[in-house]
Design a protein around this motif. Structure first.
Motif, PDB file in Angstrom:
ATOM      1  N   ARG A 153      46.773  30.347  36.068  1.00 18.62           N
ATOM      2  CA  ARG A 153      45.379  30.723  35.810  1.00 18.62           C
ATOM      3  C   ARG A 153      45.293  31.921  34.876  1.00 18.62           C
ATOM      4  NH1 ARG A 153      43.491  25.933  36.935  1.00 18.62           N
ATOM      5  NH2 ARG A 153      44.073  25.269  39.036  1.00 18.62           N
ATOM      6  N   ALA A 154      46.253  32.833  34.973  1.00 12.38           N
ATOM      7  CA  ALA A 154      46.258  33.981  34.065  1.00 12.38           C
ATOM      8  C   ALA A 154      46.433  33.527  32.620  1.00 12.38           C
ATOM      9  CB  ALA A 154      47.370  34.949  34.452  1.00 12.38           C
ATOM     10  N   ALA A 155      47.260  32.507  32.414  1.00 14.90           N
ATOM     11  CA  ALA A 155      47.441  31.969  31.068  1.00 14.90           C
ATOM     12  C   ALA A 155      46.142  31.356  30.549  1.00 14.90           C
ATOM     13  CB  ALA A 155      48.557  30.921  31.068  1.00 14.90           C
ATOM     14  N   GLU A 156      45.378  30.729  31.434  1.00  8.45           N
ATOM     15  CA  GLU A 156      44.102  30.142  31.020  1.00  8.45           C
ATOM     16  C   GLU A 156      43.108  31.241  30.637  1.00  8.45           C
ATOM     17  OE1 GLU A 156      42.967  27.731  34.313  1.00  8.45           O
ATOM     18  OE2 GLU A 156      44.445  26.179  33.914  1.00  8.45           O
ATOM     19  N   VAL A 157      43.106  32.335  31.390  1.00  5.98           N
ATOM     20  CA  VAL A 157      42.232  33.453  31.046  1.00  5.98           C
ATOM     21  C   VAL A 157      42.612  34.013  29.682  1.00  5.98           C
ATOM     22  CG1 VAL A 157      41.580  35.814  31.651  1.00  5.98           C
ATOM     23  CG2 VAL A 157      41.700  34.069  33.431  1.00  5.98           C
ATOM     24  N   SER A 158      43.905  34.163  29.433  1.00  4.08           N
ATOM     25  CA  SER A 158      44.370  34.682  28.145  1.00  4.08           C
ATOM     26  C   SER A 158      43.917  33.787  26.996  1.00  4.08           C
ATOM     27  CB  SER A 158      45.894  34.799  28.149  1.00  4.08           C
ATOM     28  OG  SER A 158      46.328  35.746  29.090  1.00  4.08           O
ATOM     29  N   THR A 159      43.993  32.484  27.204  1.00  6.76           N
ATOM     30  CA  THR A 159      43.569  31.546  26.160  1.00  6.76           C
ATOM     31  C   THR A 159      42.095  31.719  25.834  1.00  6.76           C
ATOM     32  OG1 THR A 159      45.244  29.917  26.810  1.00  6.76           O
ATOM     33  CG2 THR A 159      43.356  29.097  25.567  1.00  6.76           C
ATOM     34  N   LEU A 160      41.267  31.863  26.860  1.00  4.71           N
ATOM     35  CA  LEU A 160      39.832  32.023  26.626  1.00  4.71           C
ATOM     36  C   LEU A 160      39.520  33.366  25.978  1.00  4.71           C
ATOM     37  CD1 LEU A 160      38.289  30.493  29.881  1.00  4.71           C
ATOM     38  CD2 LEU A 160      38.483  29.449  27.630  1.00  4.71           C
ATOM     39  N   LEU A 161      40.287  34.402  26.323  1.00  7.31           N
ATOM     40  CA  LEU A 161      40.050  35.705  25.710  1.00  7.31           C
ATOM     41  C   LEU A 161      40.382  35.703  24.222  1.00  7.31           C
ATOM     42  CD1 LEU A 161      41.353  38.160  28.461  1.00  7.31           C
ATOM     43  CD2 LEU A 161      39.008  37.988  27.606  1.00  7.31           C
ATOM     44  N   ASP A 162      41.218  34.776  23.793  1.00  4.23           N
ATOM     45  CA  ASP A 162      41.544  34.661  22.367  1.00  4.23           C
ATOM     46  C   ASP A 162      40.434  33.973  21.578  1.00  4.23           C
ATOM     47  OD1 ASP A 162      43.953  35.950  22.549  1.00  4.23           O
ATOM     48  OD2 ASP A 162      45.124  34.130  22.851  1.00  4.23           O
ATOM     49  N   GLN A 163      39.474  33.360  22.277  1.00  4.25           N
ATOM     50  CA  GLN A 163      38.377  32.662  21.616  1.00  4.25           C
ATOM     51  C   GLN A 163      37.162  33.576  21.532  1.00  4.25           C
ATOM     52  OE1 GLN A 163      37.679  28.736  23.259  1.00  4.25           O
ATOM     53  NE2 GLN A 163      39.816  28.572  23.935  1.00  4.25           N
ATOM     54  N   ARG A 164      36.208  33.150  20.728  1.00  4.90           N
ATOM     55  CA  ARG A 164      34.967  33.910  20.633  1.00  4.90           C
ATOM     56  C   ARG A 164      34.191  33.789  21.938  1.00  4.90           C
ATOM     57  NH1 ARG A 164      31.518  31.878  15.875  1.00  4.90           N
ATOM     58  NH2 ARG A 164      31.933  29.964  17.011  1.00  4.90           N
ATOM     59  N   ALA A 165      33.768  34.927  22.470  1.00  8.93           N
ATOM     60  CA  ALA A 165      33.009  34.930  23.719  1.00  8.93           C
ATOM     61  C   ALA A 165      31.913  35.984  23.628  1.00  8.93           C
ATOM     62  CB  ALA A 165      33.931  35.238  24.903  1.00  8.93           C
ATOM     63  N   THR A 166      30.858  35.783  24.383  1.00  7.09           N
ATOM     64  CA  THR A 166      29.824  36.813  24.449  1.00  7.09           C
ATOM     65  C   THR A 166      30.392  38.032  25.165  1.00  7.09           C
ATOM     66  OG1 THR A 166      28.952  36.082  26.591  1.00  7.09           O
ATOM     67  CG2 THR A 166      28.059  35.018  24.607  1.00  7.09           C
ATOM     68  N   LEU A 167      29.709  39.144  25.048  1.00  7.79           N
ATOM     69  CA  LEU A 167      30.173  40.354  25.714  1.00  7.79           C
ATOM     70  C   LEU A 167      30.226  40.163  27.233  1.00  7.79           C
ATOM     71  CD1 LEU A 167      28.224  43.032  23.653  1.00  7.79           C
ATOM     72  CD2 LEU A 167      30.599  42.300  23.370  1.00  7.79           C
ATOM     73  N   THR A 168      29.242  39.459  27.772  1.00  2.64           N
ATOM     74  CA  THR A 168      29.218  39.202  29.211  1.00  2.64           C
ATOM     75  C   THR A 168      30.379  38.321  29.628  1.00  2.64           C
ATOM     76  OG1 THR A 168      26.815  39.433  29.307  1.00  2.64           O
ATOM     77  CG2 THR A 168      27.869  38.236  31.108  1.00  2.64           C
ATOM     78  N   GLN A 169      30.614  37.250  28.855  1.00  4.99           N
ATOM     79  CA  GLN A 169      31.727  36.360  29.177  1.00  4.99           C
ATOM     80  C   GLN A 169      33.060  37.094  29.102  1.00  4.99           C
ATOM     81  OE1 GLN A 169      31.068  33.300  26.257  1.00  4.99           O
ATOM     82  NE2 GLN A 169      30.157  31.898  27.746  1.00  4.99           N
ATOM     83  N   ARG A 170      33.209  37.934  28.083  1.00  5.29           N
ATOM     84  CA  ARG A 170      34.469  38.654  27.929  1.00  5.29           C
ATOM     85  C   ARG A 170      34.722  39.578  29.124  1.00  5.29           C
ATOM     86  NH1 ARG A 170      38.312  39.673  24.402  1.00  5.29           N
ATOM     87  NH2 ARG A 170      39.334  41.692  24.446  1.00  5.29           N
ATOM     88  N   ARG A 171      33.698  40.278  29.568  1.00  5.12           N
ATOM     89  CA  ARG A 171      33.904  41.167  30.717  1.00  5.12           C
ATOM     90  C   ARG A 171      34.245  40.358  31.964  1.00  5.12           C
ATOM     91  NH1 ARG A 171      31.793  43.485  35.186  1.00  5.12           N
ATOM     92  NH2 ARG A 171      32.367  45.685  35.520  1.00  5.12           N
ATOM     93  N   ARG A 172      33.577  39.230  32.177  1.00 12.13           N
ATOM     94  CA  ARG A 172      33.884  38.400  33.340  1.00 12.13           C
ATOM     95  C   ARG A 172      35.317  37.902  33.289  1.00 12.13           C
ATOM     96  NH1 ARG A 172      29.158  34.053  33.711  1.00 12.13           N
ATOM     97  NH2 ARG A 172      30.479  33.271  35.405  1.00 12.13           N
ATOM     98  N   LEU A 173      35.791  37.555  32.110  1.00 11.90           N
ATOM     99  CA  LEU A 173      37.179  37.106  31.970  1.00 11.90           C
ATOM    100  C   LEU A 173      38.154  38.245  32.229  1.00 11.90           C
ATOM    101  CD1 LEU A 173      36.846  34.828  28.814  1.00 11.90           C
ATOM    102  CD2 LEU A 173      37.440  34.076  31.133  1.00 11.90           C
ATOM    103  N   LEU A 174      37.826  39.450  31.756  1.00 10.00           N
ATOM    104  CA  LEU A 174      38.690  40.606  32.012  1.00 10.00           C
ATOM    105  C   LEU A 174      38.769  40.891  33.512  1.00 10.00           C
ATOM    106  CD1 LEU A 174      37.549  43.032  29.160  1.00 10.00           C
ATOM    107  CD2 LEU A 174      39.750  41.855  29.317  1.00 10.00           C
ATOM    108  N   VAL A 175      37.642  40.799  34.195  1.00  5.22           N
ATOM    109  CA  VAL A 175      37.627  41.047  35.635  1.00  5.22           C
ATOM    110  C   VAL A 175      38.438  39.978  36.365  1.00  5.22           C
ATOM    111  CG1 VAL A 175      36.139  41.101  37.683  1.00  5.22           C
ATOM    112  CG2 VAL A 175      35.460  42.314  35.611  1.00  5.22           C
ATOM    113  N   THR A 176      38.260  38.724  35.984  1.00  6.77           N
ATOM    114  CA  THR A 176      39.035  37.646  36.609  1.00  6.77           C
ATOM    115  C   THR A 176      40.522  37.848  36.378  1.00  6.77           C
ATOM    116  OG1 THR A 176      37.216  36.069  36.346  1.00  6.77           O
ATOM    117  CG2 THR A 176      39.409  35.148  36.673  1.00  6.77           C
ATOM    118  N   GLY A 177      40.885  38.193  35.142  1.00  6.81           N
ATOM    119  CA  GLY A 177      42.291  38.469  34.846  1.00  6.81           C
ATOM    120  C   GLY A 177      42.822  39.627  35.658  1.00  6.81           C
ATOM    121  N   GLY A 178      41.996  40.638  35.897  1.00  5.83           N
ATOM    122  CA  GLY A 178      42.419  41.781  36.695  1.00  5.83           C
ATOM    123  C   GLY A 178      42.707  41.406  38.136  1.00  5.83           C
ATOM    124  N   TRP A 179      41.845  40.594  38.743  1.00  5.73           N
ATOM    125  CA  TRP A 179      42.094  40.152  40.121  1.00  5.73           C
ATOM    126  C   TRP A 179      43.365  39.312  40.190  1.00  5.73           C
ATOM    127  CZ3 TRP A 179      39.955  43.138  43.228  1.00  5.73           C
ATOM    128  CH2 TRP A 179      38.615  43.507  43.175  1.00  5.73           C
TER     129      TRP A 179
END
Length: 426
Positions: A153-179
Motif C-alpha cells: 500500500r505504501a508503494a501505491e501511495v508513492s505512485t499517486l504522490l508522483d501524479q498531479r493531485a489537488t492540495l487536499t488530495q496530496r495532504r490526505r495521501l501524505l497522512v495515509t503514507g505516514g500511518w
C-alpha cells in the motif's frame, strides 16, 4: 439565454465515483474534463465548477473546441447537439465576440490550477480505508503478513504522490503514507529488524511534519520510546516519553500511549510518584480521545489495555498491589487475545517470584512461552522472569522455564504456524 437542460441531464445521468448512487457533481465533471483535455493535448486548463454552471445556465452556449471534445468524451455524447451546444447563428448580423474559454487573470488561473488532478478521489479513499483495516488487523495477524501489505500500500501511495493531485488530495495521501510508515515501523520492531524500523519511523516523522500532522509525529516518538524499553534503556525511554508527551496534542491517542509508556520507564527507575502520575494521566485521557477510530485500531488506546500497562508498571516497581491487577488482567484475557494473556501472565509471574512463589511464577512463564504469540519485541520478558528465578532452579517448574529459555528465546514448540501475531504489549 435559456438554460442548457441537456447538459445538466447528461451530467446527472453519469454516475459519481465519490457519491455512489448519485450523478456527477459540477466539480467532478470539471475535473474529468480537465483530465481529458490534458490526456489529449498535454495542456492544463483551469476549468472548474463555476464554468460548468455557466454552461448549464446557458451563459456560454458554444465552449471552445477542446472543452466540447472533452465533454463529449466524458459524458459519452454522440455530438455537440446531444449536450445542448449550438454554434452561434450570425444571421448576417454582427455578433459580439465570445468570452474566452478561461480567463487570463493569473490569480484565477492559479486557483484553477490547484484543482487540476490526475488522482481519483476513490483511489485516495480506498487507500485510507485499507490503511485503517491493516491497523485493526495488526493485533491478530502474523507480522510478516501485515508488513507485506503495508509495503504494497505504501508503494501505491508513492505512485499517486508522483501524479498531479489537488492540495487536499496530496495532504490526505501524505497522512495515509505516514500511518503506513508508523505501522510498518511497529511491525519491524516486532520482527527484530531495528535498522528498517528506525528508517520507517523516521519516514513517518517526516511525513507527519510535511502534512502538519503533529499526532503522527508524536506516534513516531512513541515507537522510539517503546524500542528503548525493549532495549532496557530506561533513562532514554523516560526521556523520549516525556518529549513525546510534550509534543502530542491533547485529546489524542498518542498522548495517552506516551503517558502509559512513561509510567513503565519510571517503574524501572524506581520512581513510584511518576508511575502513578502518568497512569492517572493516561486514565484521564482515555475518554478524551478524538478521531472517531474504533478501539481495535492500533493507533487508538483501547481503555481495556490500561490495566495491563498498570500491571506491568506495578510489577516492575515491585508494588504488591500489582498482584491483584495482574490476576484480574490474566482472568479477563483468558478467553481473549493470546498475546495480551501472555503478557499478563509474565507480569503476574514477576510479582509472584518476588513474593516467594517461584513454582507458580515459573508455570505462568512456561504458559507465556508456549502461547505462540511472542515475537522478537517481547521474547525478552520471559527471559527476564527466568533470570529473576535463577536462584530457584532446583524447583521443577523453574527448571522447565529455564529449558524454554536455554537459547535466550522461548521454545518454538506448539507455536501455530511457527510464528505469532503482532505484539506491541511488551
Amino acid at each position: 439565454m435559456p438554460p442548457n437542460d441537456q447538459l445538466r441531464a447528461a451530467r446527472a445521468a453519469h454516475p459519481s465515483v465519490r457519491a455512489p448512487g448519485r450523478g456527477l457533481s459540477r466539480a467532478e465533471l470539471a475535473e474529468m474534463v480537465a483530465a481529458e483535455v490534458f490526456r489529449s493535448t498535454a495542456r492544463e486548463v483551469p476549468i472548474d465548477a463555476h464554468y460548468i454552471a455557466k454552461l448549464e445556465r446557458g451563459v456560454i452556449r458554444w465552449p471552445c473546441t477542446e472543452y466540447r471534445e472533452a465533454l463529449r468524451a466524458v459524458l459519452s455524447a454522440t455530438d455537440d447537439a446531444a449536450l445542448g451546444f449550438r454554434p452561434p447563428d450570425h444571421g448576417g448580423h454582427a455578433v459580439a465576440p465570445l468570452p474566452p474559454a478561461y480567463p487570463s487573470d493569473g490569480l484565477v488561473e492559479l486557483a484553477a490550477r490547484a484543482e487540476v488532478t490526475d488522482v481519483g478521489g476513490a483511489a485516495v479513499e480506498a487507500l485510507e480505508e485499507v490503511t485503517d483495516l491493516l491497523a485493526r488487523a495488526y493485533a491478530t495477524s502474523p507480522p510478516d503478513v501485515v508488513l507485506a501489505q503495508v509495503r504494497r500500500r505504501a508503494a501505491e501511495v508513492s505512485t499517486l504522490l508522483d501524479q498531479r493531485a489537488t492540495l487536499t488530495q496530496r495532504r490526505r495521501l501524505l497522512v495515509t503514507g505516514g500511518w503506513l510508515a508508523l505501522l510498518g515501523a511497529t511491525v519491524l520492531v516486532d520482527l527484530g529488524d531495528r535498522h528498517a524500523a528506525a528508517t520507517a519511523r523516521a519516514a513517518a516523522a517526516s511525513l507527519g511534519r510535511e502534512a502538519e500532522h503533529i499526532e503522527m509525529t508524536a506516534w513516531a516518538v512513541e515507537i522510539a520510546t517503546w524500542t528503548a524499553l525493549i532495549d532496557q534503556d530506561w533513562h532514554r525511554a523516560a526521556r523520549l516519553a516525556a518529549d513525546g508527551e510534550a509534543l502530542a496534542p491533547a485529546g489524542t491517542s498518542a498522548a495517552v500511549q506516551l503517558a502509559a509508556q512513561h509510567a513503565r520507564a519510571a517503574a524501572r527507575l524506581g520512581d513510584g510518584a511518576t508511575v502513578r502520575a502518568r497512569l492517572a494521566r493516561a486514565e484521564a485521557g482515555v475518554d478524551r480521545q478524538s478521531g472517531g477510530r474504533p478501539r481495535d485500531h492500533h493507533f487508538v488506546f483501547d481503555g481495556r489495555k490500561l490495566d495491563g500497562y498498570t500491571a506491568t508498571s506495578l510489577a516492575w516497581l515491585g508494588d504488591p498491589a500489582g498482584e491483584r491487577v495482574a490476576r484480574e488482567v490474566a482472568e479477563r484475557y483468558a478467553p481473549g487475545p493470546a498475546r495480551r494473556l501472555a503478557t499478563a501472565r509474565i507480569d503476574l509471574g514477576l510479582i509472584l517470584a518476588r513474593n516467594g512463589r517461584p513454582d507458580e511464577a515459573a508455570h505462568l512463564g512456561v504458559l507465556a512461552a508456549d502461547s505462540g504469540r511472542l515475537v522478537a519485541s517481547n521474547t525478552w520478558r520471559v527471559t527476564e522472569l527466568d533470570d529473576l528465578l535463577a536462584p530457584r532452579r532446583d524447583i521443577a517448574e523453574v527448571a522447565e522455564l529455564h529449558e524454554r529459555c536455554g537459547d535466550g528465546r522461548p521454545s518454538a514448540r506448539d507455536r501455530p504456524g511457527g510464528g505469532g501475531a503482532g505484539s506491541k504489549t511488551l
